[in-house]
Design a protein around this motif. Structure first.
Motif, PDB file in Angstrom:
ATOM      1  N   ILE A 330       0.857  -1.191   0.000  1.00  0.00           N
ATOM      2  CA  ILE A 330       0.000   0.000   0.000  1.00  0.00           C
ATOM      3  C   ILE A 330       0.891   1.238   0.000  1.00  0.00           C
ATOM      4  CG2 ILE A 330      -1.801   1.254   1.225  1.00  0.00           C
ATOM      5  CD1 ILE A 330      -2.763  -1.335   2.385  1.00  0.00           C
ATOM      6  N   VAL A 331       0.826   2.000  -1.094  1.00  0.00           N
ATOM      7  CA  VAL A 331       1.613   3.217  -1.251  1.00  0.00           C
ATOM      8  C   VAL A 331       0.652   4.361  -1.536  1.00  0.00           C
ATOM      9  CG1 VAL A 331       3.447   4.367  -2.525  1.00  0.00           C
ATOM     10  CG2 VAL A 331       3.584   1.902  -2.105  1.00  0.00           C
ATOM     11  N   ASP A 332       0.701   5.365  -0.679  1.00  0.00           N
ATOM     12  CA  ASP A 332      -0.198   6.519  -0.818  1.00  0.00           C
ATOM     13  C   ASP A 332      -1.660   6.088  -0.852  1.00  0.00           C
ATOM     14  OD1 ASP A 332       1.999   8.210  -0.896  1.00  0.00           O
ATOM     15  OD2 ASP A 332       2.149   8.113  -3.082  1.00  0.00           O
ATOM     16  N   GLY A 333      -1.991   5.057  -0.092  1.00  0.00           N
ATOM     17  CA  GLY A 333      -3.373   4.600   0.002  1.00  0.00           C
ATOM     18  C   GLY A 333      -3.850   3.800  -1.188  1.00  0.00           C
ATOM     19  N   LYS A 334      -2.936   3.339  -2.064  1.00  0.00           N
ATOM     20  CA  LYS A 334      -3.326   2.595  -3.252  1.00  0.00           C
ATOM     21  C   LYS A 334      -2.557   1.278  -3.316  1.00  0.00           C
ATOM     22  CE  LYS A 334      -4.297   6.748  -6.017  1.00  0.00           C
ATOM     23  NZ  LYS A 334      -3.978   7.484  -7.263  1.00  0.00           N
ATOM     24  N   VAL A 335      -3.174   0.287  -3.985  1.00  0.00           N
ATOM     25  CA  VAL A 335      -2.523  -1.008  -4.176  1.00  0.00           C
ATOM     26  C   VAL A 335      -2.452  -1.304  -5.671  1.00  0.00           C
ATOM     27  CG1 VAL A 335      -3.242  -1.928  -1.957  1.00  0.00           C
ATOM     28  CG2 VAL A 335      -4.732  -2.228  -3.940  1.00  0.00           C
ATOM     29  N   PRO A 336      -1.377  -1.976  -6.147  1.00  0.00           N
ATOM     30  CA  PRO A 336      -1.270  -2.321  -7.572  1.00  0.00           C
ATOM     31  C   PRO A 336      -2.054  -3.594  -7.879  1.00  0.00           C
ATOM     32  CG  PRO A 336       0.713  -2.992  -6.412  1.00  0.00           C
ATOM     33  CD  PRO A 336      -0.167  -2.302  -5.389  1.00  0.00           C
ATOM     34  N   THR A 337      -2.846  -3.534  -8.926  1.00  0.00           N
ATOM     35  CA  THR A 337      -3.632  -4.705  -9.340  1.00  0.00           C
ATOM     36  C   THR A 337      -3.431  -4.949 -10.829  1.00  0.00           C
ATOM     37  OG1 THR A 337      -5.606  -3.352  -9.763  1.00  0.00           O
ATOM     38  CG2 THR A 337      -5.364  -4.304  -7.555  1.00  0.00           C
ATOM     39  N   LEU A 338      -3.698  -6.170 -11.261  1.00  0.00           N
ATOM     40  CA  LEU A 338      -3.593  -6.564 -12.661  1.00  0.00           C
ATOM     41  C   LEU A 338      -4.997  -6.662 -13.246  1.00  0.00           C
ATOM     42  CD1 LEU A 338      -1.591  -7.524 -14.894  1.00  0.00           C
ATOM     43  CD2 LEU A 338      -2.097  -9.854 -14.140  1.00  0.00           C
ATOM     44  N   THR A 339      -5.236  -5.922 -14.326  1.00  0.00           N
ATOM     45  CA  THR A 339      -6.556  -5.942 -14.952  1.00  0.00           C
ATOM     46  C   THR A 339      -6.717  -7.174 -15.831  1.00  0.00           C
ATOM     47  OG1 THR A 339      -5.825  -4.696 -16.885  1.00  0.00           O
ATOM     48  CG2 THR A 339      -6.542  -3.422 -14.959  1.00  0.00           C
ATOM     49  N   ALA A 340      -7.927  -7.348 -16.353  1.00  0.00           N
ATOM     50  CA  ALA A 340      -8.181  -8.475 -17.255  1.00  0.00           C
ATOM     51  C   ALA A 340      -7.387  -8.349 -18.546  1.00  0.00           C
ATOM     52  CB  ALA A 340      -9.683  -8.561 -17.558  1.00  0.00           C
ATOM     53  N   GLU A 341      -7.022  -7.115 -18.956  1.00  0.00           N
ATOM     54  CA  GLU A 341      -6.221  -6.885 -20.166  1.00  0.00           C
ATOM     55  C   GLU A 341      -4.725  -6.964 -19.876  1.00  0.00           C
ATOM     56  OE1 GLU A 341      -8.565  -4.833 -19.081  1.00  0.00           O
ATOM     57  OE2 GLU A 341     -10.198  -5.487 -20.425  1.00  0.00           O
ATOM     58  N   HIS A 342      -4.364  -7.405 -18.635  1.00  0.00           N
ATOM     59  CA  HIS A 342      -2.963  -7.529 -18.226  1.00  0.00           C
ATOM     60  C   HIS A 342      -2.241  -6.186 -18.242  1.00  0.00           C
ATOM     61  CE1 HIS A 342      -2.458 -12.147 -18.704  1.00  0.00           C
ATOM     62  NE2 HIS A 342      -3.607 -11.813 -18.146  1.00  0.00           N
ATOM     63  N   THR A 343      -2.892  -5.199 -17.687  1.00  0.00           N
ATOM     64  CA  THR A 343      -2.266  -3.890 -17.501  1.00  0.00           C
ATOM     65  C   THR A 343      -2.295  -3.530 -16.023  1.00  0.00           C
ATOM     66  OG1 THR A 343      -4.390  -2.779 -17.877  1.00  0.00           O
ATOM     67  CG2 THR A 343      -2.936  -3.093 -19.790  1.00  0.00           C
ATOM     68  N   LEU A 344      -1.455  -2.562 -15.674  1.00  0.00           N
ATOM     69  CA  LEU A 344      -1.324  -2.145 -14.282  1.00  0.00           C
ATOM     70  C   LEU A 344      -2.407  -1.129 -13.931  1.00  0.00           C
ATOM     71  CD1 LEU A 344       0.233  -2.009 -11.578  1.00  0.00           C
ATOM     72  CD2 LEU A 344       1.687  -0.256 -12.634  1.00  0.00           C
ATOM     73  N   LEU A 345      -3.075  -1.344 -12.776  1.00  0.00           N
ATOM     74  CA  LEU A 345      -4.099  -0.421 -12.303  1.00  0.00           C
ATOM     75  C   LEU A 345      -3.927  -0.247 -10.804  1.00  0.00           C
ATOM     76  CD1 LEU A 345      -6.684   1.261 -12.684  1.00  0.00           C
ATOM     77  CD2 LEU A 345      -7.998  -0.841 -12.291  1.00  0.00           C
ATOM     78  N   PHE A 346      -3.766   0.999 -10.365  1.00  0.00           N
ATOM     79  CA  PHE A 346      -3.680   1.318  -8.942  1.00  0.00           C
ATOM     80  C   PHE A 346      -5.083   1.619  -8.416  1.00  0.00           C
ATOM     81  CE2 PHE A 346       0.652   2.338 -10.321  1.00  0.00           C
ATOM     82  CZ  PHE A 346       1.387   1.667  -9.339  1.00  0.00           C
ATOM     83  N   LYS A 347      -5.470   0.912  -7.353  1.00  0.00           N
ATOM     84  CA  LYS A 347      -6.800   1.108  -6.766  1.00  0.00           C
ATOM     85  C   LYS A 347      -6.664   1.688  -5.360  1.00  0.00           C
ATOM     86  CE  LYS A 347      -9.529  -2.399  -9.175  1.00  0.00           C
ATOM     87  NZ  LYS A 347     -10.481  -3.519  -8.996  1.00  0.00           N
TER      88      LYS A 347
END
Length: 418
Positions: A330-347
């Protein structure tokens, strides 16, 4: 003639060699195949992911403390005298039942005081009866005199009151003597563990002298420090909550169940902690003695000894759904996730509290979201990523190209040799 022809051939021979070489070079160049175009290597970073799992969760509050007795009493002598008896159980570490005789003070003098007090009471009662009889006589005599009124003195009322006072004083003296005689016996005030003993046979004690110290074994208490911001995870500030105490017993991890009975209601000046008090019934697991038994017997193999250091888990509030996420992700209140298209998304996530190396997350991500748990050197949202399962396929393709290329080269060499 022949010589002239030979000379002419020597003139043209170099030109023929040069032209032949050029033609051979042109033919070789024309036969050479252009290099095959290779697909560009995949540059998407390789990542490792784990699914986020939401499930019902109970937020316990952790603490620690020392086990202490609920009651700790110093036994003192209430009268003076010589110690004439000491019970075998009246030693450090001995278990004694409530009311058990621990020691006796020589009571010969105090028995004599009781006899004297009883005699004085009998004498006072006799004097009272005599005075009551004299008063009755005086009252009868004054009843025959018609022209004068009797006074209180003539009716012997003051003398009667004096005798009644003597009787009361004698009764008090007897009660005091009997009480002092009873105080020659030192008894256990409750089911107790003897922590210390300061007297022995022949010791002379005076009122107020310490005889020993007893610890109640009926209940034990543990004072648990809790940070003020952790109290919000407890119902009613923890009062009535179940507590699991954990510690070592004979080198093995053991647990006991206790209950929060109260809070101290103040913040400690030094530690800035609030304190909860947990109570454990019968910590030593002693069997309740029968009326005829003189000693306590241990009925469990897992006693919780006074002075033990224990860790505590206080039962807290329950969450219907929550997930645990590693704190470093958790960095700056966000976590890195992998989308269905295999791209990076911070939530962005809503975290409730830290729990060791993990963080309790209640919102922002969904169940089974792919959480990236490997490190990214230059993370940019939207960048393509690949999983370990895709890496194997990308490696096999160049091998196929190499094998095809080597086959074609072998065929070309075979033609040249022909």
């Amino acid at each position: 003639m022949f010589i002239d022809k030979f000379k002419d051939k020597r003139v043209y021979l170099p030109f023929v060699i040069v032209i032949t070489s050029v033609l051979a070079l042109v033919i070789m160049i024309s036969l050479k195949q252009p290099p095959e175009e290779k697909e560009a290597d995949q540059v998407a970073p390789l990542v490792k992911v784990e699914p986020i799992r939401f499930e019902p969760m109970q937020l316990d509050v952790n603490s620690h403390g020392l086990v202490t007795p609920k009651f700790k009493t110093q036994l003192v002598a209430q009268i003076s005298g010589e110690i004439s008896f000491i019970a075998p159980e009246f030693v450090r570490g001995g278990f004694v039942k409530q009311g058990q005789i621990l020691a006796r003070i020589n009571d010969s003098d105090y028995q004599a005081y009781v006899i004297e007090a009883r005699a004085a009471l009998l004498s006072a009662k006799a004097g009272l009866q005599q005075e009551q009889a004299l008063g009755a006589v005086a009252k009868d005599e004054w009843s025959r005199i018609k022209d004068r009124k009797p006074t209180a003195l003539s009716l012997r009322e003051p003398q009667l009151a004096q005798e009644q006072a003597r009787v009361h004083a004698a009764e008090a003296a007897l009660a005091r003597a009997e009480s002092n005689l009873e105080r020659t016996i030192i008894r256990a005030p409750f089911h107790a563990l003897i922590e210390s003993r300061q007297v022995s046979l022949g010791s002379y004690v005076n009122p107020g002298n310490a005889v020993g110290e007893a610890l109640s074994v009926s209940e034990a208490e543990v004072r648990l420090p809790v940070a003020d911001n952790q109290l919000k995870f407890l119902i009613n500030e923890g009062v009535g909550a179940k507590v699991i105490l954990r510690g070592e017993l004979q080198g093995q991890q053991t647990s006991w169940e206790a209950k929060i009975i109260r809070t101290e209601g103040v913040i400690d000046n030094q530690s800035r902690m609030a304190y909860l008090v947990a109570e454990l019934v019968n910590p030593y697991g002693l069997q309740v003695p029968k009326p005829g038994d003189q000693t306590l017997s241990q009925a469990t193999e897992h006693p919780l000894r006074f002075g033990s250091y224990v860790r505590a888990e206080v039962e807290g509030i329950s969450l219907p759904q929550a997930a645990l996420v590693p704190r470093h992700l958790i960095v700056d209140g966000k976590v890195p996730t992998l989308t269905a298209e295999h791209t990076l998304l911070f939530k962005p996530v809503t975290s409730l509290r830290e729990q060791g190396t993990m963080v309790v997350v209640v919102d922002g991500v969904s169940d089974q979201d792919q959480l990236i748990v490997s490190a990214l050197q230059y993370p940019v949202e939207g960048m393509p990523l690949r999983l370990p399962s895709e890496k194997k396929a990308s490696v096999e393709k160049p091998n196929e190209l190499n094998s095809t290329e080597s086959t074609e080269q072998k065929e070309a060499l075979a033609k040249k040799s022909d």
